[in-house]
Design an enzyme around this catalytic site. Sequence first.
Site, PDB file in Angstrom:
ATOM      1  N   LYS A  87       0.781  -1.245   0.000  1.00  0.00           N
ATOM      2  CA  LYS A  87       0.000   0.000   0.000  1.00  0.00           C
ATOM      3  C   LYS A  87       0.812   1.294   0.000  1.00  0.00           C
ATOM      4  CE  LYS A  87      -0.345   0.284   4.966  1.00  0.00           C
ATOM      5  NZ  LYS A  87      -1.107   0.688   6.120  1.00  0.00           N
ATOM      6  N   SER A 126     -10.288   2.197  -2.697  1.00  0.00           N
ATOM      7  CA  SER A 126      -9.783   3.456  -2.162  1.00  0.00           C
ATOM      8  C   SER A 126     -10.347   4.633  -2.943  1.00  0.00           C
ATOM      9  CB  SER A 126      -8.258   3.440  -2.280  1.00  0.00           C
ATOM     10  OG  SER A 126      -7.721   4.715  -2.050  1.00  0.00           O
ATOM     11  N   TYR A 151       0.217   1.754  -7.370  1.00  0.00           N
ATOM     12  CA  TYR A 151      -0.651   1.352  -6.244  1.00  0.00           C
ATOM     13  C   TYR A 151      -2.104   1.680  -6.559  1.00  0.00           C
ATOM     14  CZ  TYR A 151      -3.350   2.042  -1.999  1.00  0.00           C
ATOM     15  OH  TYR A 151      -4.367   2.026  -1.090  1.00  0.00           O
ATOM     16  N   LYS A 155      -5.709  -0.741  -7.437  1.00  0.00           N
ATOM     17  CA  LYS A 155      -7.057  -0.630  -6.849  1.00  0.00           C
ATOM     18  C   LYS A 155      -8.103  -0.613  -7.971  1.00  0.00           C
ATOM     19  CE  LYS A 155      -6.109  -0.626  -2.464  1.00  0.00           C
ATOM     20  NZ  LYS A 155      -6.384  -1.872  -1.726  1.00  0.00           N
TER      21      LYS A 155
END
Length: 340
Positions: A87, A126, A151, A155
């Site tokens: 993350k 997210s 990252y 998602k």
Amino acid sequence: MAKCVLVSGGAGFIGSHVTVELIQAGYDVIVADDMSNCDLTCFEGVKKITGREDLPFVKMNFCEEESVNALFNDHQIDAVIHFAAFKAVGESVAEPLKYYGNNLVSFMNVLQAARIKGSAVLFSSSATVYGEPDILPVTERSPRQSATSPYGNTKQICEDMLRDSVKAYDGLRGIALRYFNPIGAHPSALIGELPRGVPNNLVPFITQTAIGKRECLSIFGNDYPTPDGTCQRDYIDIVDLAKAHVCAVSRMLDGKMKEDYEIFNIGTGKPLSVLELVNAFQKVNGVRLNYRFAPRRSGDVTAIWADPSLANRELGWKAERSIEETLAAAWAWEQKLANK
Ligand code: WQD
């Protein structure tokens, strides 16, 4: 018989808080984690809070397909909540293949097993998928924007993997929860955030500065087009966030979904600037924080906050804890760590 929920990445910050809330809501939980980014502190804390000394723990890497299949074969898993992922935004820019490899392969293995076994899937997404929004607050129908980091891209891709799989495979169902900025700690101060090295996120940096581990907090940018010039975010209490997962799991398992794939924003709906958060922390905890203004951090969006009304209405969930309670809990946790 109680329904069983597998929590991948369940020894981490969000996973441990979710495990507590699931157990307290009457679910059986299996915690699985490869421990690559945490130690046993939070798992031990979960056992203390819930009184469940026998809480099942499996040390495993979700990229290993055989281990994932074995776990789903050995247990009746009604739902899986997938947290096991890397993350760190900056690290993902430096090592994209590490992020694509880990975050996508692990979720693919979870989806394959869930499809075969009929488990419901909850994916931890997210607000980063919205990028820099044109219209605030953002609803679930606001456009996703190209990710600015590998990252963030993982998602988006994982959301798409879930959406496409649900569409293609009969019986598969899933929910993606889009978190805004999760902060705070459990009121027991037995579990909380344990960043490795220098924290990237604001609140752990604040608490470490207040305790004396860091000399000075840099506030990244005070020339943004916001009321006080600092960025605005939607800071959501970790216990409130964890409760949203219980609502989403029960929605999936109790046949309450309106579509087989659903998305919910999990936030308070209230924007707070960096400066407002810093001032609230100082006031509620009675500590003075050493801070200075620094240049903008690359990749930061100016402002983002949620329209959480869909989650309020459909999940029957609402953020309840005040920012004061949340920042007091974050500080209590930091102090607890210092006294260890
Ligand atoms: C918040 C605000 C900073 C540190 C990121 C990820 C997101 C999610 C949560 C997690 C910003 C400012 C920060 C500091 C500062 N993912 N700041 N000084 O960037 O909104 O979201 O974390 O795993 O996907 O992108 O959160 O806490 O880093 O920053 O001034 O030392 O605080 O500029 O305005 P962010 P954050």
